[in-house]
Design an enzyme around this catalytic site. Sequence first.
Site, PDB file in Angstrom:
ATOM      1  N   VAL A  34       0.762  -1.242   0.020  1.00  0.00           N
ATOM      2  CA  VAL A  34      -0.123   0.131   0.170  1.00  0.00           C
ATOM      3  C   VAL A  34       0.911   1.205  -0.185  1.00  0.00           C
ATOM      4  O   VAL A  34       0.490   2.418  -0.243  1.00  0.00           O
ATOM      5  CB  VAL A  34      -1.155  -0.061   1.189  1.00  0.00           C
ATOM      6  CG1 VAL A  34      -1.940  -1.007   1.018  1.00  0.00           C
ATOM      7  CG2 VAL A  34      -0.337  -0.221   2.299  1.00  0.00           C
ATOM      8  N   TYR A  37       2.991   6.776  15.037  1.00  0.00           N
ATOM      9  CA  TYR A  37       1.709   6.142  14.834  1.00  0.00           C
ATOM     10  C   TYR A  37       0.554   7.022  14.990  1.00  0.00           C
ATOM     11  O   TYR A  37      -0.472   7.406  14.039  1.00  0.00           O
ATOM     12  CB  TYR A  37       1.292   4.991  15.507  1.00  0.00           C
ATOM     13  CG  TYR A  37       0.044   4.189  15.542  1.00  0.00           C
ATOM     14  CD1 TYR A  37      -0.210   3.469  14.149  1.00  0.00           C
ATOM     15  CD2 TYR A  37      -1.064   4.381  16.317  1.00  0.00           C
ATOM     16  CE1 TYR A  37      -1.417   2.587  14.188  1.00  0.00           C
ATOM     17  CE2 TYR A  37      -2.301   3.762  16.033  1.00  0.00           C
ATOM     18  CZ  TYR A  37      -2.341   3.002  14.988  1.00  0.00           C
ATOM     19  OH  TYR A  37      -3.674   2.352  14.675  1.00  0.00           O
TER      20      TYR A  37
HETATM   21  N1  LIG Z   1      -6.096  -3.154  16.339  1.00  0.00           N
HETATM   22  C1  LIG Z   1      -6.573  -2.066  16.918  1.00  0.00           C
HETATM   23  O1  LIG Z   1      -6.744  -2.089  18.130  1.00  0.00           O
HETATM   24  C2  LIG Z   1      -6.649  -0.861  16.301  1.00  0.00           C
HETATM   25  C3  LIG Z   1      -7.023   0.207  17.035  1.00  0.00           C
HETATM   26  C4  LIG Z   1      -7.410   1.554  16.259  1.00  0.00           C
HETATM   27  C5  LIG Z   1      -7.106   1.533  15.140  1.00  0.00           C
HETATM   28  N2  LIG Z   1      -6.720   0.731  14.139  1.00  0.00           N
HETATM   29  C6  LIG Z   1      -6.305   0.645  12.757  1.00  0.00           C
HETATM   30  O2  LIG Z   1      -7.161  -0.191  12.311  1.00  0.00           O
HETATM   31  C7  LIG Z   1      -6.844  -0.873  10.923  1.00  0.00           C
HETATM   32  C8  LIG Z   1      -6.897  -2.353  10.849  1.00  0.00           C
HETATM   33  O3  LIG Z   1      -6.150  -2.717  12.034  1.00  0.00           O
HETATM   34  P1  LIG Z   1      -6.001  -4.418  12.447  1.00  0.00           P
HETATM   35  O4  LIG Z   1      -5.668  -4.565  13.831  1.00  0.00           O
HETATM   36  O5  LIG Z   1      -7.311  -4.973  11.917  1.00  0.00           O
HETATM   37  O6  LIG Z   1      -4.559  -4.431  11.612  1.00  0.00           O
HETATM   38  P2  LIG Z   1      -3.705  -5.853  11.596  1.00  0.00           P
HETATM   39  O7  LIG Z   1      -2.443  -5.532  12.078  1.00  0.00           O
HETATM   40  O8  LIG Z   1      -4.262  -7.102  12.055  1.00  0.00           O
HETATM   41  O9  LIG Z   1      -3.843  -6.144   9.662  1.00  0.00           O
HETATM   42  C9  LIG Z   1      -3.119  -5.075   8.917  1.00  0.00           C
HETATM   43  C10 LIG Z   1      -3.240  -5.724   7.564  1.00  0.00           C
HETATM   44  O10 LIG Z   1      -2.392  -4.543   6.786  1.00  0.00           O
HETATM   45  C11 LIG Z   1      -1.447  -5.402   6.043  1.00  0.00           C
HETATM   46  N3  LIG Z   1      -0.446  -4.299   5.766  1.00  0.00           N
HETATM   47  C12 LIG Z   1       0.122  -3.651   6.793  1.00  0.00           C
HETATM   48  N4  LIG Z   1       1.306  -2.964   5.992  1.00  0.00           N
HETATM   49  C13 LIG Z   1       0.951  -3.069   4.517  1.00  0.00           C
HETATM   50  C14 LIG Z   1       1.651  -2.730   3.107  1.00  0.00           C
HETATM   51  N5  LIG Z   1       2.708  -2.063   3.465  1.00  0.00           N
HETATM   52  N6  LIG Z   1       1.224  -3.243   2.210  1.00  0.00           N
HETATM   53  C15 LIG Z   1       0.010  -4.094   2.053  1.00  0.00           C
HETATM   54  N7  LIG Z   1      -0.558  -4.286   3.238  1.00  0.00           N
HETATM   55  C16 LIG Z   1      -0.164  -3.922   4.529  1.00  0.00           C
HETATM   56  C17 LIG Z   1      -1.003  -6.451   6.730  1.00  0.00           C
HETATM   57  O11 LIG Z   1      -0.643  -7.553   5.897  1.00  0.00           O
HETATM   58  C18 LIG Z   1      -2.279  -7.027   7.359  1.00  0.00           C
HETATM   59  O12 LIG Z   1      -3.186  -8.128   6.666  1.00  0.00           O
HETATM   60  C19 LIG Z   1      -5.392  -0.008  10.944  1.00  0.00           C
HETATM   61  O13 LIG Z   1      -5.240   0.970  10.026  1.00  0.00           O
HETATM   62  C20 LIG Z   1      -4.954   0.152  12.361  1.00  0.00           C
HETATM   63  O14 LIG Z   1      -3.921   1.137  12.449  1.00  0.00           O
HETATM   64  C21 LIG Z   1      -6.578  -0.903  15.027  1.00  0.00           C
END
Ligand SMILES: NC(=O)c1ccc[n+]([C@@H]2O[C@H](COP(=O)([O-])OP(=O)(O)OC[C@H]3O[C@@H](n4cnc5c(N)ncnc54)[C@H](O)[C@@H]3O)[C@@H](O)[C@H]2O)c1
Length: 250
Positions: free
Chosen positions: A63, A156
Amino acid sequence: MRLKDKVVVITGAARGLAAKTSRLIASEGGKIVGGDRDIDGLRRVVESINQGGGVATAVKVDVTSKKDMIALMDAAIKQHGRIEVMVNAAGGYFHYQGMIETTEDEWQSVIDSNLKSTFLGCQAALPHMVKQKYGRIVNISSLAARTYSYFLGAHYSAAKAGVLGLTRHIAYEYGPQGICANAVLPTAFRGERLSEIMSPEQEKDLIGKIPLRRLPEAEDIAPVIVFLASDDARFISGASIDVNGAMVTA
Ligand SMILES: NC(=O)c1ccc[n+]([C@@H]2O[C@H](COP(=O)([O-])OP(=O)(O)OC[C@H]3O[C@@H](n4cnc5c(N)ncnc54)[C@H](O)[C@@H]3O)[C@@H](O)[C@H]2O)c1
């Protein structure tokens, strides 16, 4: 079915929130074009959607690459002829050691995978949405954008705050073309990432700070994304929607 036949491009769909959201979107009639660098994980999600009677495609992307994000949109256009919805959910992180300890490479990587990626996803989707005079962009930010992130750090928090500014600007610039852009700001929710970054004691401590007294699941966040992607939210644009159980208000 709130998203019947809508073509939805969604990043990060190999696991976590975007995988759950993809399944929900498919159950609402949306056609998923998922992008992730973890192509095996993404294929598993896509296959389960297709086996359940939905329509989903997997595209391997980094991405942070403009070329890959354009190729992701091209795949959606080639298969379906249009893109109604773009959900930017992919993002990376490091175990935070502190501001002073953060390397330049870590800073750049977190900014690129969370903020630049969202810019590139929107930039690649917008020409198609402008042509259609219709589009829904949903960018996944975080409660860290309003406050800070104990676990994921300054880069972040800065990246997720940047996502809010970017989203508001898109809402202003492309509103006249029939495009809505909104951000979703979850607090920490249960899933693979949470178990990678928090101990059970830290989880307990966090729950004590949430007035609703539990950690959300991805299933508590995904319906908000679906709502913003749907025409039920047709006059909501430029908004930052908190999904944090009243942890931070206003
Ligand atoms: N998990 C939490 O508690 C939380 C809280 C607030 C916000 N978020 C945000 O919500 C979104 C989803 O979180 P999540 O916990 O499901 O994430 P996760 O870490 O479980 O999954 C992230 C996905 O993004 C993909 N990814 C990361 N970098 C990439 C790259 N350069 N190119 C292509 N793919 C890439 C990974 O392979 C993975 O499948 C994120 O933007 C995260 O910052 C998460």
